[in-house]
Design a protein around this motif. Structure first.
Motif, PDB file in Angstrom:
ATOM      1  N   SER A 139      78.589  63.923  84.616  1.00  0.00           N
ATOM      2  CA  SER A 139      78.265  63.815  86.033  1.00  0.00           C
ATOM      3  C   SER A 139      77.155  64.788  86.434  1.00  0.00           C
ATOM      4  O   SER A 139      76.528  64.628  87.484  1.00  0.00           O
ATOM      5  CB  SER A 139      79.518  64.067  86.882  1.00  0.00           C
ATOM      6  OG  SER A 139      80.076  65.340  86.589  1.00  0.00           O
ATOM      7  N   ASN A 140      76.904  65.826  85.581  1.00  0.00           N
ATOM      8  CA  ASN A 140      75.821  66.777  85.843  1.00  0.00           C
ATOM      9  C   ASN A 140      74.444  66.202  85.531  1.00  0.00           C
ATOM     10  O   ASN A 140      73.428  66.735  85.962  1.00  0.00           O
ATOM     11  CB  ASN A 140      76.006  68.041  84.992  1.00  0.00           C
ATOM     12  CG  ASN A 140      77.086  68.957  85.539  1.00  0.00           C
ATOM     13  OD1 ASN A 140      77.788  68.590  86.463  1.00  0.00           O
ATOM     14  ND2 ASN A 140      77.214  70.128  84.948  1.00  0.00           N
ATOM     15  N   VAL A 141      74.415  65.127  84.741  1.00  0.00           N
ATOM     16  CA  VAL A 141      73.148  64.556  84.292  1.00  0.00           C
ATOM     17  C   VAL A 141      72.606  63.664  85.401  1.00  0.00           C
ATOM     18  O   VAL A 141      72.741  62.436  85.365  1.00  0.00           O
ATOM     19  CB  VAL A 141      73.329  63.776  82.973  1.00  0.00           C
ATOM     20  CG1 VAL A 141      71.987  63.319  82.421  1.00  0.00           C
ATOM     21  CG2 VAL A 141      74.050  64.634  81.945  1.00  0.00           C
ATOM     22  N   LYS A 142      72.005  64.273  86.404  1.00  0.00           N
ATOM     23  CA  LYS A 142      71.611  63.566  87.619  1.00  0.00           C
ATOM     24  C   LYS A 142      70.555  62.499  87.380  1.00  0.00           C
ATOM     25  O   LYS A 142      70.445  61.549  88.153  1.00  0.00           O
ATOM     26  CB  LYS A 142      71.106  64.563  88.666  1.00  0.00           C
ATOM     27  CG  LYS A 142      72.132  65.635  89.045  1.00  0.00           C
ATOM     28  CD  LYS A 142      73.436  65.026  89.544  1.00  0.00           C
ATOM     29  CE  LYS A 142      74.430  66.114  89.943  1.00  0.00           C
ATOM     30  NZ  LYS A 142      75.736  65.545  90.350  1.00  0.00           N
ATOM     31  N   SER A 143      69.746  62.649  86.319  1.00  0.00           N
ATOM     32  CA  SER A 143      68.716  61.645  86.054  1.00  0.00           C
ATOM     33  C   SER A 143      69.236  60.481  85.234  1.00  0.00           C
ATOM     34  O   SER A 143      68.505  59.539  84.948  1.00  0.00           O
ATOM     35  CB  SER A 143      67.533  62.290  85.330  1.00  0.00           C
ATOM     36  OG  SER A 143      67.973  62.938  84.154  1.00  0.00           O
ATOM     37  N   GLY A 144      70.516  60.539  84.850  1.00  0.00           N
ATOM     38  CA  GLY A 144      71.094  59.437  84.103  1.00  0.00           C
ATOM     39  C   GLY A 144      70.686  59.425  82.643  1.00  0.00           C
ATOM     40  O   GLY A 144      70.141  60.391  82.118  1.00  0.00           O
ATOM     41  N   MET A 145      70.933  58.295  81.991  1.00  0.00           N
ATOM     42  CA  MET A 145      70.717  58.170  80.557  1.00  0.00           C
ATOM     43  C   MET A 145      69.763  57.025  80.255  1.00  0.00           C
ATOM     44  O   MET A 145      69.533  56.136  81.089  1.00  0.00           O
ATOM     45  CB  MET A 145      72.056  57.899  79.845  1.00  0.00           C
ATOM     46  CG  MET A 145      73.175  58.856  80.192  1.00  0.00           C
ATOM     47  SD  MET A 145      72.903  60.514  79.556  1.00  0.00           S
ATOM     48  CE  MET A 145      73.186  60.240  77.807  1.00  0.00           C
ATOM     49  N   GLU A 146      69.207  57.053  79.044  1.00  0.00           N
ATOM     50  CA  GLU A 146      68.458  55.917  78.519  1.00  0.00           C
ATOM     51  C   GLU A 146      69.329  55.241  77.464  1.00  0.00           C
ATOM     52  O   GLU A 146      69.825  55.901  76.551  1.00  0.00           O
ATOM     53  CB  GLU A 146      67.136  56.364  77.899  1.00  0.00           C
ATOM     54  CG  GLU A 146      66.103  56.775  78.915  1.00  0.00           C
ATOM     55  CD  GLU A 146      64.747  57.018  78.291  1.00  0.00           C
ATOM     56  OE1 GLU A 146      64.711  57.280  77.064  1.00  0.00           O
ATOM     57  OE2 GLU A 146      63.750  56.952  79.006  1.00  0.00           O
ATOM     58  N   PHE A 147      69.504  53.920  77.566  1.00  0.00           N
ATOM     59  CA  PHE A 147      70.448  53.192  76.735  1.00  0.00           C
ATOM     60  C   PHE A 147      69.740  52.309  75.716  1.00  0.00           C
ATOM     61  O   PHE A 147      68.637  51.811  75.960  1.00  0.00           O
ATOM     62  CB  PHE A 147      71.367  52.348  77.612  1.00  0.00           C
ATOM     63  CG  PHE A 147      72.247  53.158  78.525  1.00  0.00           C
ATOM     64  CD1 PHE A 147      73.481  53.621  78.084  1.00  0.00           C
ATOM     65  CD2 PHE A 147      71.829  53.485  79.803  1.00  0.00           C
ATOM     66  CE1 PHE A 147      74.292  54.386  78.916  1.00  0.00           C
ATOM     67  CE2 PHE A 147      72.633  54.255  80.643  1.00  0.00           C
ATOM     68  CZ  PHE A 147      73.857  54.711  80.197  1.00  0.00           C
TER      69      PHE A 147
END
Length: 440
Positions: A139-147
């Motif tokens: 939840s700290n990863v505010k920029s999200g992920m690349e999948f």
């Protein structure tokens, strides 16, 4: 060659510690119940041993064999890998394993597994005491992920922030079985934050098989995060080159790396090479050189995501127990995938295990891997397969339930069948290592 030797040395040292502790568990319970132990060996010694010593007035010979495939204790009056039929043909003696009550024999057999679990807990406790317990709440990863494409087919979208797997918060501990991907692959529903809204993704039943088949991974951190050092692991290449908290890494070999993804990609391009890294410290541009191993990991964590919990000496033990149980649960959860076609093809032997160790000596990584292997050794040994501790436990439980011992002939044939199966698995796993090495 140097990388191979360092990894091999770590593997041999780690397995030696695990084997000695495992066999000591059997040895200790046998001696508590006054059962004679004839041999205590690290590695196997068919035909000859590298070292042997029998103390005066002792029934036990201690030694080091030449075949590094484990170790053993030879317990009097027990059908084991020694296949000592001559001893079993003699009248039962009071100091023999077969002369003791079932509950004592049961404790002797589970002693090795118990000691491996205790060792794992102690190691994890000392790790969190010395280095802390570092993790990333997703939840700290505010920029999200690349999948990956595989993840996108399942319903994930670039920029999604991973929140929950079956209602449990997703936390990345970067371990083999407790990273964020391991928590997701077996979930039925994964909750993500997408454009400010929580979205539930129904996971495909064969998602693990898809990942193994596609070999494209699950996800990575988005590329708009700068490479700013938060913590440096002790004994790592990052520590050797002098990186410190707050350093902002901006280029590799003169190639600009404005984001962490750019930085990581440049490292991957230069595996096993000597590189130069430019970074800013207190507003001044500096340069340092680094020698990358085959993992291309320097050994530092970046700012903004990472959380590190620190523990007192006594507080580290409850944390170590939780760490050990979490590792065991994660490994057991992933074990079932071995029985799929994709899982069987991904099996590996000593080469695969050795490659899990870093190419440069790192005590944090070494102890983390040793604790993990200790958990694996405990779990694998308790499986109800003749030839393993779990096989003996299975027959002892049968004796408890029925009140009858299995016959010596039956136990002998079961032991042979189990040993053939185990040798076959070892040959298959190491054969897969060889095939991958040839055709990689």
């Amino acid at each position: 060659m140097e990388t191979f030797l360092i990894k091999a040395l770590q593997l041999i040292l780690s397995l030696s510690i695990l084997v000695v502790i495992h066999e000591f568990g059997h040895f200790l319970f046998a001696r508590i119940f006054k059962i004679r132990v004839e041999k205590f060996y690290l590695f196997f010694d068919p035909w000859f041993a590298l070292f042997r010593y029998k103390p005066k007035n002792s029934d036990t010979e201690y030694g080091v064999g030449w075949l590094p495939l484990g170790g053993y204790v030879k317990i009097s009056g027990m059908i084991d890998e020694s296949m000592d039929k001559e001893q079993l043909a003699q009248p039962i003696q009071p100091w023999e394993f077969r002369a003791k009550p079932t509950w004592q024999r049961l404790l002797v057999m589970v002693g090795g597994v118990l000691f491996n679990l205790i060792l794992a807990v102690i190691i994890y406790s000392m790790i969190v005491f010395a280095w802390g317990d570092s993790y990333i709440p997703m939840s700290n990863v505010k920029s999200g992920m690349e999948f990956s494409e595989t993840a996108e087919r399942a319903g994930f979208r670039d920029g999604d922030i991973l929140l929950y797997a079956d209602g449990k918060e997703i936390i990345d501990r970067a371990g083999v079985v407790d990273n964020f991907a391991a928590q997701i692959i077996d979930a039925e529903v994964v909750t993500v934050l997408r454009n400010g809204q929580e979205v539930n993704i129904e996971m495909p039943a064969d998602f693990v098989q898809q990942l193994m088949r596609d070999k494209k991974g699950f996800a990575g951190y988005k590329d708009d995060v700068p490479t700013v050092v938060n913590t440096v692991q002790k004994g790592s290449e990052a520590e050797r080159m002098g990186l410190a908290n707050g350093d902002s890494l901006v280029s590799v070999n003169g190639v600009a790396t404005p984001t962490f993804m750019d930085f990581r990609n440049e490292l991957q391009k230069n595996k096993g090479e000597q590189i130069s890294i430019d970074f800013y410290r207190n507003g001044e541009l500096q340069t340092a050189s680094a020698l990358l191993d085959t993992t291309a990991v320097l050994g530092f964590n970046i700012q903004s995501y990472l959380v590190t919990d620190h523990y007192s000496f006594f507080g580290s033990f409850p944390a170590g127990i939780k760490y050990g149980l979490r590792t065991l649960k994660g490994y057991v959860g992933q074990f079932k995938h071995i029985f799929t076609r994709e899982g069987a093809s991904s099996l590996g032997g000593f080469g695969t295990i050795g490659n899990l160790f870093p190419a440069q000596w790192n005590w944090h990584a070494f102890w983390m891997m040793t604790a993990f292997l200790s958990v694996i050794l405990a779990f694998m040994n308790i499986l109800p397969i003749p030839g393993l501790d779990g096989g003996h436990v299975m027959f002892l439980l049968y004796e408890v339930v029925t009140g009858r011992k299995p016959g010596d002939k039956f136990m002998e044939y079961a032991q042979i069948a189990g040993m053939v199966l185990l040798i076959g698995l070892v040959l298959y796993a190491n054969g897969m290592d060889l095939v991958r090495a040839i055709f990689k």
